[in-house]
Scaffold this motif. Structure first.
Motif, PDB file in Angstrom:
ATOM      1  N   PRO A  62      23.681  42.904  47.280  1.00 31.89           N
ATOM      2  CA  PRO A  62      24.172  41.647  46.976  1.00 31.89           C
ATOM      3  C   PRO A  62      24.780  41.464  45.517  1.00 31.89           C
ATOM      4  O   PRO A  62      25.642  40.863  45.736  1.00 31.89           O
ATOM      5  CB  PRO A  62      22.911  40.689  46.726  1.00 31.89           C
ATOM      6  N   PHE A  63      24.343  41.909  44.619  1.00 37.27           N
ATOM      7  CA  PHE A  63      25.219  42.086  43.352  1.00 37.27           C
ATOM      8  C   PHE A  63      26.541  42.812  43.437  1.00 37.27           C
ATOM      9  O   PHE A  63      27.553  42.258  42.991  1.00 37.27           O
ATOM     10  CB  PHE A  63      24.119  42.908  42.128  1.00 37.27           C
ATOM     11  N   ILE A  64      26.632  44.056  44.110  1.00 41.37           N
ATOM     12  CA  ILE A  64      27.971  44.673  44.319  1.00 41.37           C
ATOM     13  C   ILE A  64      28.705  43.854  45.077  1.00 41.37           C
ATOM     14  O   ILE A  64      29.821  43.606  44.924  1.00 41.37           O
ATOM     15  CB  ILE A  64      27.515  45.885  45.182  1.00 41.37           C
ATOM     16  N   HIS A  65      28.271  43.209  46.237  1.00 38.75           N
ATOM     17  CA  HIS A  65      29.094  42.004  46.791  1.00 38.75           C
ATOM     18  C   HIS A  65      29.537  40.944  46.191  1.00 38.75           C
ATOM     19  O   HIS A  65      30.746  40.743  46.223  1.00 38.75           O
ATOM     20  CB  HIS A  65      28.380  41.674  48.133  1.00 38.75           C
ATOM     21  N   VAL A  66      28.965  40.627  45.214  1.00 35.16           N
ATOM     22  CA  VAL A  66      29.482  39.395  44.392  1.00 35.16           C
ATOM     23  C   VAL A  66      30.687  40.078  43.654  1.00 35.16           C
ATOM     24  O   VAL A  66      31.517  39.278  43.334  1.00 35.16           O
ATOM     25  CB  VAL A  66      28.314  38.966  43.413  1.00 35.16           C
ATOM     26  N   LEU A  67      30.518  41.224  43.040  1.00 31.06           N
ATOM     27  CA  LEU A  67      31.509  41.778  42.169  1.00 31.06           C
ATOM     28  C   LEU A  67      32.669  41.928  42.956  1.00 31.06           C
ATOM     29  O   LEU A  67      33.977  41.564  42.412  1.00 31.06           O
ATOM     30  CB  LEU A  67      30.946  42.824  41.489  1.00 31.06           C
ATOM     31  N   GLN A  68      32.569  42.376  44.201  1.00 34.43           N
ATOM     32  CA  GLN A  68      33.655  42.519  45.044  1.00 34.43           C
ATOM     33  C   GLN A  68      34.524  41.142  45.414  1.00 34.43           C
ATOM     34  O   GLN A  68      35.633  41.001  45.621  1.00 34.43           O
ATOM     35  CB  GLN A  68      33.413  43.133  46.638  1.00 34.43           C
ATOM     36  N   TYR A  69      33.495  40.264  45.586  1.00 37.28           N
ATOM     37  CA  TYR A  69      34.168  38.730  45.723  1.00 37.28           C
ATOM     38  C   TYR A  69      35.189  38.327  44.584  1.00 37.28           C
ATOM     39  O   TYR A  69      35.791  37.768  44.710  1.00 37.28           O
ATOM     40  CB  TYR A  69      33.154  37.777  46.177  1.00 37.28           C
ATOM     41  N   ILE A  70      34.590  38.491  43.441  1.00 36.55           N
ATOM     42  CA  ILE A  70      35.093  38.080  42.183  1.00 36.55           C
ATOM     43  C   ILE A  70      36.141  38.965  42.122  1.00 36.55           C
ATOM     44  O   ILE A  70      37.084  38.407  41.374  1.00 36.55           O
ATOM     45  CB  ILE A  70      34.115  38.409  41.053  1.00 36.55           C
ATOM     46  N   SER A  71      36.272  40.218  42.113  1.00 32.99           N
ATOM     47  CA  SER A  71      37.637  40.985  42.459  1.00 32.99           C
ATOM     48  C   SER A  71      38.618  40.386  43.369  1.00 32.99           C
ATOM     49  O   SER A  71      39.817  40.583  42.722  1.00 32.99           O
ATOM     50  CB  SER A  71      37.184  42.508  42.572  1.00 32.99           C
ATOM     51  N   PHE A  72      38.089  40.164  44.312  1.00 38.24           N
ATOM     52  CA  PHE A  72      39.163  39.759  45.248  1.00 38.24           C
ATOM     53  C   PHE A  72      39.770  38.365  44.810  1.00 38.24           C
ATOM     54  O   PHE A  72      41.185  38.055  44.957  1.00 38.24           O
ATOM     55  CB  PHE A  72      38.137  39.217  46.646  1.00 38.24           C
ATOM     56  N   ILE A  73      38.791  37.497  44.434  1.00 34.83           N
ATOM     57  CA  ILE A  73      39.427  36.432  43.824  1.00 34.83           C
ATOM     58  C   ILE A  73      40.415  36.440  42.881  1.00 34.83           C
ATOM     59  O   ILE A  73      41.541  35.837  42.830  1.00 34.83           O
ATOM     60  CB  ILE A  73      38.199  35.270  43.375  1.00 34.83           C
ATOM     61  N   LEU A  74      40.042  37.212  41.781  1.00 40.42           N
ATOM     62  CA  LEU A  74      41.039  37.529  40.600  1.00 40.42           C
ATOM     63  C   LEU A  74      42.418  38.295  41.263  1.00 40.42           C
ATOM     64  O   LEU A  74      43.328  38.093  40.613  1.00 40.42           O
ATOM     65  CB  LEU A  74      40.214  38.758  39.681  1.00 40.42           C
ATOM     66  N   SER A  75      42.263  39.067  42.053  1.00 41.19           N
ATOM     67  CA  SER A  75      43.302  39.912  42.488  1.00 41.19           C
ATOM     68  C   SER A  75      44.307  38.957  43.114  1.00 41.19           C
ATOM     69  O   SER A  75      45.536  39.002  43.189  1.00 41.19           O
ATOM     70  CB  SER A  75      42.920  41.162  43.587  1.00 41.19           C
ATOM     71  N   GLN A  76      43.793  37.939  44.048  1.00 38.38           N
ATOM     72  CA  GLN A  76      44.678  36.929  44.597  1.00 38.38           C
ATOM     73  C   GLN A  76      45.526  36.159  43.580  1.00 38.38           C
ATOM     74  O   GLN A  76      46.402  35.732  43.791  1.00 38.38           O
ATOM     75  CB  GLN A  76      43.786  36.104  45.720  1.00 38.38           C
ATOM     76  N   LEU A  77      44.631  35.725  42.705  1.00 37.09           N
ATOM     77  CA  LEU A  77      45.120  34.829  41.633  1.00 37.09           C
ATOM     78  C   LEU A  77      46.141  35.643  40.825  1.00 37.09           C
ATOM     79  O   LEU A  77      47.214  34.937  40.538  1.00 37.09           O
ATOM     80  CB  LEU A  77      44.219  34.109  40.666  1.00 37.09           C
ATOM     81  N   THR A  78      46.049  36.859  40.407  1.00 35.69           N
ATOM     82  CA  THR A  78      46.993  37.365  39.624  1.00 35.69           C
ATOM     83  C   THR A  78      48.177  37.805  40.399  1.00 35.69           C
ATOM     84  O   THR A  78      49.265  37.616  39.738  1.00 35.69           O
ATOM     85  CB  THR A  78      46.264  38.793  38.929  1.00 35.69           C
ATOM     86  N   ASN A  79      47.998  38.220  41.648  1.00 33.57           N
ATOM     87  CA  ASN A  79      49.113  38.711  42.485  1.00 33.57           C
ATOM     88  C   ASN A  79      49.892  37.533  42.732  1.00 33.57           C
ATOM     89  O   ASN A  79      51.173  37.551  43.169  1.00 33.57           O
ATOM     90  CB  ASN A  79      48.660  39.576  43.589  1.00 33.57           C
ATOM     91  N   GLY A  80      49.008  36.580  43.218  1.00 33.67           N
ATOM     92  CA  GLY A  80      49.876  35.252  43.464  1.00 33.67           C
ATOM     93  C   GLY A  80      50.600  34.742  42.414  1.00 33.67           C
ATOM     94  O   GLY A  80      51.788  34.237  42.592  1.00 33.67           O
ATOM     95  N   PHE A  81      50.217  34.748  41.180  1.00 38.87           N
ATOM     96  CA  PHE A  81      51.061  34.422  39.978  1.00 38.87           C
ATOM     97  C   PHE A  81      52.223  35.332  39.794  1.00 38.87           C
ATOM     98  O   PHE A  81      53.195  34.743  39.307  1.00 38.87           O
ATOM     99  CB  PHE A  81      50.047  34.336  38.693  1.00 38.87           C
ATOM    100  N   LEU A  82      52.020  36.684  39.816  1.00 37.29           N
ATOM    101  CA  LEU A  82      52.899  37.515  39.802  1.00 37.29           C
ATOM    102  C   LEU A  82      54.040  37.379  40.826  1.00 37.29           C
ATOM    103  O   LEU A  82      55.196  37.411  40.334  1.00 37.29           O
ATOM    104  CB  LEU A  82      52.424  39.022  39.810  1.00 37.29           C
ATOM    105  N   ILE A  83      53.774  36.947  41.969  1.00 35.82           N
ATOM    106  CA  ILE A  83      54.774  36.757  43.222  1.00 35.82           C
ATOM    107  C   ILE A  83      55.494  35.538  42.691  1.00 35.82           C
ATOM    108  O   ILE A  83      56.902  35.228  42.862  1.00 35.82           O
ATOM    109  CB  ILE A  83      54.186  36.588  44.471  1.00 35.82           C
ATOM    110  N   PHE A  84      54.931  34.539  42.378  1.00 39.93           N
ATOM    111  CA  PHE A  84      55.739  33.356  41.854  1.00 39.93           C
ATOM    112  C   PHE A  84      56.697  33.600  40.653  1.00 39.93           C
ATOM    113  O   PHE A  84      57.638  33.157  40.952  1.00 39.93           O
ATOM    114  CB  PHE A  84      54.593  32.186  41.266  1.00 39.93           C
ATOM    115  N   GLN A  85      56.011  34.295  39.699  1.00 35.01           N
ATOM    116  CA  GLN A  85      56.944  34.627  38.575  1.00 35.01           C
ATOM    117  C   GLN A  85      58.239  35.334  39.134  1.00 35.01           C
ATOM    118  O   GLN A  85      59.302  35.323  38.610  1.00 35.01           O
ATOM    119  CB  GLN A  85      56.288  35.503  37.413  1.00 35.01           C
ATOM    120  N   ILE A  86      58.094  36.259  39.959  1.00 30.36           N
ATOM    121  CA  ILE A  86      59.162  37.093  40.531  1.00 30.36           C
ATOM    122  C   ILE A  86      59.943  36.488  41.231  1.00 30.36           C
ATOM    123  O   ILE A  86      61.279  36.584  41.098  1.00 30.36           O
ATOM    124  CB  ILE A  86      58.609  38.401  41.357  1.00 30.36           C
ATOM    125  N   LEU A  87      59.604  35.497  41.968  1.00 33.17           N
ATOM    126  CA  LEU A  87      60.550  34.657  42.875  1.00 33.17           C
ATOM    127  C   LEU A  87      61.149  33.638  42.026  1.00 33.17           C
ATOM    128  O   LEU A  87      62.228  33.323  42.296  1.00 33.17           O
ATOM    129  CB  LEU A  87      59.671  34.002  43.939  1.00 33.17           C
TER     130      LEU A  87
END
Length: 218
Positions: A8-33
């Motif tokens: 359960p702890f590992i899965h929580v870390l994976q969900y946090i990593s997923f959310i952060l990756s979507q936010l950072t990559n989404g921001f990067l895509i916006f900046q690039i465009l």
């Protein structure tokens, strides 16, 4: 040690990593465009492809929630998400997640940078839609890696039996039903103890190794 208490702890870390990756990559895509200058040229699309693929990989990773396990001559990546009850879909996703897409895209970016710095005369061959040509080596290597993981490094009865006790005691998983991809270098004859090298798995290991070395060359 019973590792499944930590899942359960590992899965929580994976969900946090997923959310952060979507936010950072989404921001990067916006900046690039919206913010990149024309002077960057075609490199803009290389950065965009890297950000989009990183975002997609985040989705695949959270759908698989992969864990790795090593025992003697075998190394496996297996699924722990809710999709583990769908064997065929699970097998496809596990074979996809073990492919380090960033390896191909990083090699592609470095190759383009090499052209910019050392072979500017070749840049004319990668303008506009012709830029897609530079992705061909990465697409081919990704396709080959997936085939090796799906067909050559797939779960077999021998692998399942070798992992049965470990996956049950450490992760509370059934090695016969859980989707996994792994390489088993050799087995041992039950009577003589002689090593029996696994041809399919060695093919997968060598093939993946060649791809990694090839990308490091770039």
């Amino acid at each position: 040690m019973q590792t499944y208490y930590l899942l359960p702890f590992i899965h929580v870390l994976q969900y946090i990593s997923f959310i952060l990756s979507q936010l950072t990559n989404g921001f990067l895509i916006f900046q690039i465009l919206t913010k990149t200058e024309k002077i960057i040229g075609s490199y803009k699309y290389l950065m965009l492809s890297f950000a989009i693929c990183s975002s997609l990989y985040g989705w695949i990773d959270v759908l698989v929630q992969p864990l790795m396990h090593v025992k003697g001559p075998i190394y496996v990546v297996f699924m722990t998400s809710f999709l583990k009850t769908a064997p065929f879909i699970g097998k496809i996703l596990v074979s996809t997640v073990v492919r380090l897409h960033s390896l191909s895209l990083l090699a592609t970016q470095f190759l383009y940078r090499y052209f910019v710095l050392c072979r500017q005369s070749l840049l004319k061959y990668f303008e506009n839609l012709k830029l897609l040509l530079i992705f061909i080596p990465g697409v081919i290597s990704t396709f080959i890696w997936f085939q090796l993981a799906f067909w050559f490094a797939c779960c077999t009865e021998e692998k399942a039996e070798l992992l049965r006790n470990d996956l049950k005691s450490f992760y509370s998983e059934n090695s016969s039903t859980i989707p996994l991809s792994g390489i088993m270098l050799f087995s041992k004859d039950s009577e003589t103890g002689e090593k029996i090298w696994m041809g399919y798995d060695l093919t997968a290991a060598i093939g993946c190794g060649v791809i990694v070395v090839d990308h490091n060359f770039f």
